[in-house]
Design an enzyme around this catalytic site. Structure first.
Site, PDB file in Angstrom:
ATOM      1  CB  CYS A  44     -34.649 -58.892   4.609  1.00 29.64           C
ATOM      2  SG  CYS A  44     -35.069 -60.239   3.529  1.00 29.64           S
ATOM      3  NE  ARG A  92     -35.079 -64.056   5.625  1.00 30.69           N
ATOM      4  CZ  ARG A  92     -34.727 -64.659   4.501  1.00 30.69           C
ATOM      5  NH1 ARG A  92     -34.716 -63.985   3.388  1.00 30.69           N
ATOM      6  NH2 ARG A  92     -34.379 -65.908   4.488  1.00 30.69           N
ATOM      7  CG  ASN A 141     -31.477 -72.100   0.093  1.00 28.06           C
ATOM      8  OD1 ASN A 141     -30.872 -71.133  -0.378  1.00 28.06           O
ATOM      9  ND2 ASN A 141     -32.747 -72.050   0.439  1.00 28.06           N
TER      10      ASN A 141
HETATM   11  C1  UD1 Z   1     -33.384 -70.214   4.900  1.00 27.59           C
HETATM   12  C2  UD1 Z   1     -33.332 -70.280   3.384  1.00 27.59           C
HETATM   13  C3  UD1 Z   1     -34.522 -69.543   2.775  1.00 27.59           C
HETATM   14  C4  UD1 Z   1     -35.838 -70.068   3.357  1.00 27.59           C
HETATM   15  C5  UD1 Z   1     -35.796 -70.078   4.889  1.00 27.59           C
HETATM   16  C6  UD1 Z   1     -37.004 -70.759   5.503  1.00 27.59           C
HETATM   17  C7  UD1 Z   1     -30.964 -70.399   2.948  1.00 27.59           C
HETATM   18  C8  UD1 Z   1     -29.743 -69.731   2.439  1.00 27.59           C
HETATM   19  N1  UD1 Z   1     -32.087 -69.668   2.962  1.00 27.59           N
HETATM   20  O1  UD1 Z   1     -33.299 -68.853   5.270  1.00 27.59           O
HETATM   21  O2  UD1 Z   1     -34.499 -69.742   1.362  1.00 27.59           O
HETATM   22  O3  UD1 Z   1     -36.897 -69.236   2.937  1.00 27.59           O
HETATM   23  O4  UD1 Z   1     -34.615 -70.774   5.361  1.00 27.59           O
HETATM   24  O5  UD1 Z   1     -37.125 -72.057   5.015  1.00 27.59           O
HETATM   25  O6  UD1 Z   1     -30.932 -71.563   3.303  1.00 27.59           O
HETATM   26  N2  UD1 Z   1     -35.421 -66.080  12.767  1.00 27.59           N
HETATM   27  C9  UD1 Z   1     -35.290 -65.324  13.924  1.00 27.59           C
HETATM   28  N3  UD1 Z   1     -34.028 -65.118  14.441  1.00 27.59           N
HETATM   29  C10 UD1 Z   1     -32.924 -65.645  13.841  1.00 27.59           C
HETATM   30  C11 UD1 Z   1     -33.060 -66.423  12.684  1.00 27.59           C
HETATM   31  C12 UD1 Z   1     -34.326 -66.628  12.172  1.00 27.59           C
HETATM   32  O7  UD1 Z   1     -36.275 -64.833  14.475  1.00 27.59           O
HETATM   33  O8  UD1 Z   1     -31.805 -65.425  14.373  1.00 27.59           O
HETATM   34  C13 UD1 Z   1     -36.761 -66.291  12.195  1.00 27.59           C
HETATM   35  C14 UD1 Z   1     -36.923 -65.687  10.805  1.00 27.59           C
HETATM   36  O9  UD1 Z   1     -37.249 -64.313  10.854  1.00 27.59           O
HETATM   37  C15 UD1 Z   1     -38.038 -66.534  10.231  1.00 27.59           C
HETATM   38  C16 UD1 Z   1     -37.752 -67.922  10.834  1.00 27.59           C
HETATM   39  O10 UD1 Z   1     -36.933 -67.676  11.978  1.00 27.59           O
HETATM   40  O11 UD1 Z   1     -39.289 -66.090  10.676  1.00 27.59           O
HETATM   41  C17 UD1 Z   1     -37.055 -68.888   9.912  1.00 27.59           C
HETATM   42  O12 UD1 Z   1     -35.924 -68.256   9.328  1.00 27.59           O
HETATM   43  P1  UD1 Z   1     -34.623 -69.074   8.940  1.00 27.59           P
HETATM   44  O13 UD1 Z   1     -34.901 -70.528   8.886  1.00 27.59           O
HETATM   45  O14 UD1 Z   1     -33.495 -68.612   9.808  1.00 27.59           O
HETATM   46  O15 UD1 Z   1     -34.358 -68.561   7.464  1.00 27.59           O
HETATM   47  P2  UD1 Z   1     -32.946 -68.446   6.782  1.00 27.59           P
HETATM   48  O16 UD1 Z   1     -32.032 -69.454   7.357  1.00 27.59           O
HETATM   49  O17 UD1 Z   1     -32.526 -67.037   6.717  1.00 27.59           O
END
Ligand code: UD1
Length: 424
Positions: A117, A122, A23
């Site tokens: 997903c 997500r 990551n």
């Molecule tokens: C990253 C990590 C993943 C980890 C996650 C949480 C990488 C490549 N992946 O994923 O391994 O499990 O952080 O620690 O670094 N959300 C929204 N809208 C958005 C973006 C996110 O609602 O536009 C929500 C998601 O659904 C989730 C939360 O925010 O509930 C956190 O997600 P996020 O931190 O964005 O996860 P990733 O960056 O995809």
């Protein structure tokens, strides 16, 4: 498709060397789009997700040279295409990390929406909103985010309603080439986000506040940056998974090449369960314990307990005495390992986003199926203490994020084999 076969109930001993963090590697690979020179990335984990992102950059016109199996040189000067196609994004959601840097450098890009997903909806709405705040015009059409900013992106105030790791990283990269000052309020504080900021700062970008509730970046107004050699930080989730291998088998093992500070929440939980832990500068030893006690945990953003370790701790809870409670706060559907752990005999009840695990249970080997990356590692861990043989199918999920998992586990005494031709 390959599957893994594990013969359970062997004591483990010895040490495991931890690879670079997947990551951290992914945003740093995306960041090479901001560079004017060839960028050398070392301590790169040789895992499928990393290979996929590099392949994606090459599809866009970048060049990459493998210097050795964990070092690569990437040059993005010849990128002549800014369309990130569905076929790759569907396999790896983190391809969304190209949105910010492509848009900032080329003033346009098309990135496929990730779609469904396994661990929940997500969405990427926060990424899109942030780019709009920075002046991009965005249209969603035919499953693609079509983004344009012909005059470049503008520095802006970005307030994240929800903390997002890749969302924060996208804004950091976009803001680096934007015109003026960007302030990110409520950014992610994960060590992988900090490394991205530190690398940019070390290479002359005016960036501050990483690790706090507000990051400030002064953009270069389109000027690309020279980036010196990078060594990727160790993978705290891989490290945590091997610590759990020691814990679940109640064995003494050492993990090497790590940054102990990144593992604090995981270590605190292991101590609460009853393990003694010795922490050195870049290694940790977990010692066998007289008794494994039930525990409670709630997943959270860093520095809280990582959602990426939730499944592994659920496997561990099956060997702890009493009822353990695990609450998943980040992803609504991240309990797909529950059914598979139950196939091995685990006593787990699920109510909404809370799982209660009643231990200790004598697990019995069975055929189980990996459903996502971390769920797969929970099944491997359960297999270590299940009597007889456990066969884990669909392990391509595991290969996305764990480098040489059978070699590393064999070295500490696990009886594990990989078979080709998964017929189940
Ligand atoms: C990253 C990590 C993943 C980890 C996650 C949480 C990488 C490549 N992946 O994923 O391994 O499990 O952080 O620690 O670094 N959300 C929204 N809208 C958005 C973006 C996110 O609602 O536009 C929500 C998601 O659904 C989730 C939360 O925010 O509930 C956190 O997600 P996020 O931190 O964005 O996860 P990733 O960056 O995809």
């Amino acid at each position: 498709m390959d599957y893994l076969q594990i013969e359970g109930n062997h004591n483990l001993s010895g040490s495991v060397t931890i690879s670079g963090a997947k990551n951290a590697a992914l945003p740093l690979i995306a960041m090479t789009i901001l560079a004017k020179n060839s960028v050398l990335l070392g301590n790169l984990p040789n895992v499928v997700d990393v290979r996929v992102l590099i392949k994606l950059l090459v599809m866009l016109g970048a060049n990459s040279i493998d210097k050795d199996k964990n070092t690569i040189e990437i040059n993005t000067n010849d990128i002549n295409n800014t369309k990130v196609v569905y076929d790759i994004v569907r396999k790896m959601r983190a391809s969304i990390l190209l949105l910010g840097p492509l848009l900032a450098r080329f003033g346009k890009c098309q990135v496929s929406l990730p779609g469904g997903c396994a661990i929940g909806a997500r969405p990427v709405d926060l990424h899109i909103k942030a780019m709009q705040n920075m002046g991009a015009k965005i249209q969603i059409k035919n499953g693609y985010i079509n983004a344009t900013a012909p005059k470049g992106l503008k520095g802006s105030n970005i307030i994240f309603d929800k903390i997002t790791v890749t969302g924060t990283e996208n804004v950091i990269m976009a803001a680096t080439l934007a015109k003026g000052k960007t302030t990110i309020i409520n950014p992610a504080k994960e060590p992988e986000v900090i490394q991205l900021c530190d690398v940019l700062k070390q290479n002359g970008v005016d960036i501050s506040g990483q690790g706090s509730d507000e990051i400030t970046i002064i953009g270069t107004d389109g000027e690309l940056i020279n980036i010196a050699d990078i060594s990727i930080i160790p993978d705290r989730i891989e490290a945590g998974t091997y610590l759990c291998a020691g814990a679940i088998t109640n064995s003494t093992i050492t993990i090497k090449n790590i940054i102990p500070k990144h593992l604090e929440a995981i270590l605190n939980k292991l101590k609460e369960i009853g393990f003694n832990i010795n922490i050195d500068k870049d290694s940790i030893t977990i010692f066998k314990s007289k008794e494994l006690n039930a525990f409670e945990l709630t997943t959270s953003e860093y520095p809280g307990f990582p959602t990426d370790m939730q499944a592994q701790f659920m496997a561990l809870a099956t060997q702890c005495k009493g009822v353990s409670t695990i609450k998943e706060r980040l992803f609504e559907n991240r309990f797909m390992h529950v059914n598979e752990l139950q196939r091995l005999g685990a006593n787990i009840s699920l109510l909404g986003n809370v799982a209660n695990i009643n231990g200790k249970t004598n697990l019995i080997g069975a055929d189980v199926m990996a459903t996502d990356l971390r769920a797969s590692s929970a099944l491997v861990l359960a297999g270590l203490v299940a009597s007889g043989e456990t066969k884990i199918h669909r392990i391509y999920h595991l290969d996305r994020g764990y480098e040489k998992i059978e070699d590393k586990l064999s070295k500490i005494g696990v009886h594990i084999k990989r078979f080709k031709n998964d017929r189940v």
